[in-house]
Design an enzyme around this catalytic site. Structure first.
Site: not given
Length: 460
Positions: A138, A234
């Protein structure tokens, strides 16, 4: 339902227009989508037990500053990480590893943690399997405190070190964005380290409906425009409590929870999730589902200081479990099998050595056990570039054990009365071997050192 039906109809027509083509990446299946499960050791184990299956891929995390979660337990409130334990528990599964910068991306880029980077790469590289490395996962998430230039510099360094250390065949680099709805569009290019060092584009998929799927679609289009495979690294039905059959529109505190039926939850979150894969079937080659009771992990639990997540365990509701299993039974989903690694483009690295070693060592040793093989702590020749270090079991409690070569340590595997582990090495070089083992009936632990010259001896 009309809106969803229209979306599926249009997306299906669009998907038919996609043409199959080779994607620019590493460890990319020619056909199908890799199915992996995360994201802590115990949640993965619970999923495997409840579903009666070995996951094709398993996911875990490590911090680069202290390598917490690499070979010892680490739990920052989001479940237990221990990559070596997870890899040993699932030796025939692909490994997906998220690496946190621990808020120190500038020091990482400046080289302060280069030794840790090398240790991480060597540890992952020694696993005989495909590894997907989500470096600084991320990358654009504001909670991570990254800056663009240091992030890109560190990414390029890791990519290069993987090649310099000889693990390019089994470690693939994933550049994962947060796909976080509050972030502004059009920023991905500022975080991009370059086509030449990215094997996969990754994204997170939690509550994309909050921004009409704009952020996940932007990430998918970025992958497509750079001809990279796409990995949903995710995913979880955020704000849904599967066990309680509730949903909250409040991302911060989970207030005003609404009752939902199991069918509603499936149609509201899971159907669009799998439809996103259909929409992007030309590039989407893997996904990780986080199958966890988030509310039971203190980082995500009340008073929800890091937002409200819920409970995403598919096994807790029979209808959702059944629908999940039915969906994944589609042949397009790559599940665990004897052909898994080959499907992911990873070859068998053991093929060339077995016969040669047997012949060479038999001749050199004359069919007799070498004199120095009488030691309990010793090594075996595997190839000119691989050594197996072992120690005979002396009845220790051995709740944990580590074998080390020049202070590079890995968890050992017990077989035929001995703990063993293989390492990269060069024939003729001198090495320090160390064995560490739990010994609760003695001094708490035993640490044994020995210096050896790597020869072509085979002791067992």
């Amino acid at each position: 339902m009309k809106k969803l039906a229209k979306m599926i109809s249009v997306a299906t027509l669009g998907a038919c227009a996609f043409q199959a083509h080779a994607l620019d990446g590493k460890l990319v299946p020619d056909q199908g989508i890799l199915v992996s499960v995360g994201q802590d050791v115990d949640s993965v184990n619970d999923y495997s037990s409840a579903m009666g299956t070995t996951p094709a891929g398993v996911t875990n995390y490590v911090g680069i500053v202290n390598l917490d979660g690499l070979s010892t337990d680490a739990d920052a409130g989001a479940g237990r990480n221990n990559i070596v334990e997870l890899a040993n528990q699932y030796p025939t599964s692909a490994l997906i590893v998220g690496v946190s910068m621990n808020g120190e991306v500038q020091n990482v880029a400046n080289g302060q943690y280069n030794a840790n980077i090398d240790t991480l790469i060597r540890t992952l590289g020694e696993f005989d399997r495909p590894v997907y490395l989500r470096w600084a996962y991320e990358v654009d998430g504001p909670w991570n405190g990254h800056n663009t230039e240091d992030l890109k510099q560190s990414f390029r360094h890791v990519y290069q070190r993987i090649r310099e250390l000889g693990y390019a065949d089994n470690i693939s680099m994933v550049w994962q964005v947060a796909s976080y709805c509050p972030t502004a569009p059009g920023q991905l290019g500022t975080w991009w380290p370059g086509d030449d060092v990215v094997d996969w584009v990754g994204l997170s998929y939690f509550a994309p409906q909050d921004c009409n799927w704009d952020r996940v679609n932007e990430a998918a289009q970025w992958a497509r425009s750079h001809n990279k495979p796409l990995f949903i690294n995710e995913s979880s039905p955020q704000r849904y409590q599967l066990a309680d059959l509730t949903y909250s529109t409040d991302p911060a505190k989970g207030t005003n929870r609404q009752a939902k039926t199991d069918q509603q939850i499936w149609s509201e979150w899971f159907e669009p999730f799998f439809q996103f894969m259909v929409d992007n079937q030309d590039i989407l080659k893997g996904f990780t589902y986080i199958n966890a009771d988030w509310d039971s992990q203190w980082r995500w639990a009340a008073p929800y200081n890091e937002g409200y997540w819920g409970d995403s365990r598919v096994q807790v509701i029979p209808y959702i479990k059944q629908k999940w299993q039915e969906t994944l039974s589609d042949p397009k989903f790559i599940r665990h099998s004897d052909e898994l690694f080959a499907q992911l483009g990873y070859g068998n690295s053991d093929g060339g050595n077995g016969g040669d070693n047997g012949g060479d060592n038999g001749g050199d040793n004359g069919g007799e056990t070498p004199e120095n093989c009488t030691d309990d702590f010793n090594f075996n020749y595997v190839s000119d570039n691989e050594i197996e270090v072992y120690h005979v079991d002396k009845g220790w409690s051995a709740g944990w054990n580590y074998l080390c070569l020049d202070d590079y340590c890995l968890s050992g595997t017990k077989s035929n009365g001995a703990f063993s582990r293989s390492f990269s090495a060069q024939l003729g070089q001198t090495y320090k071997m160390t064995f560490k083992v739990e010994d609760i009936t003695g001094q708490g632990q035993q640490i044994i050192d020995k210096t050896v010259t790597f020869t072509n001896q085979v002791c067992n």
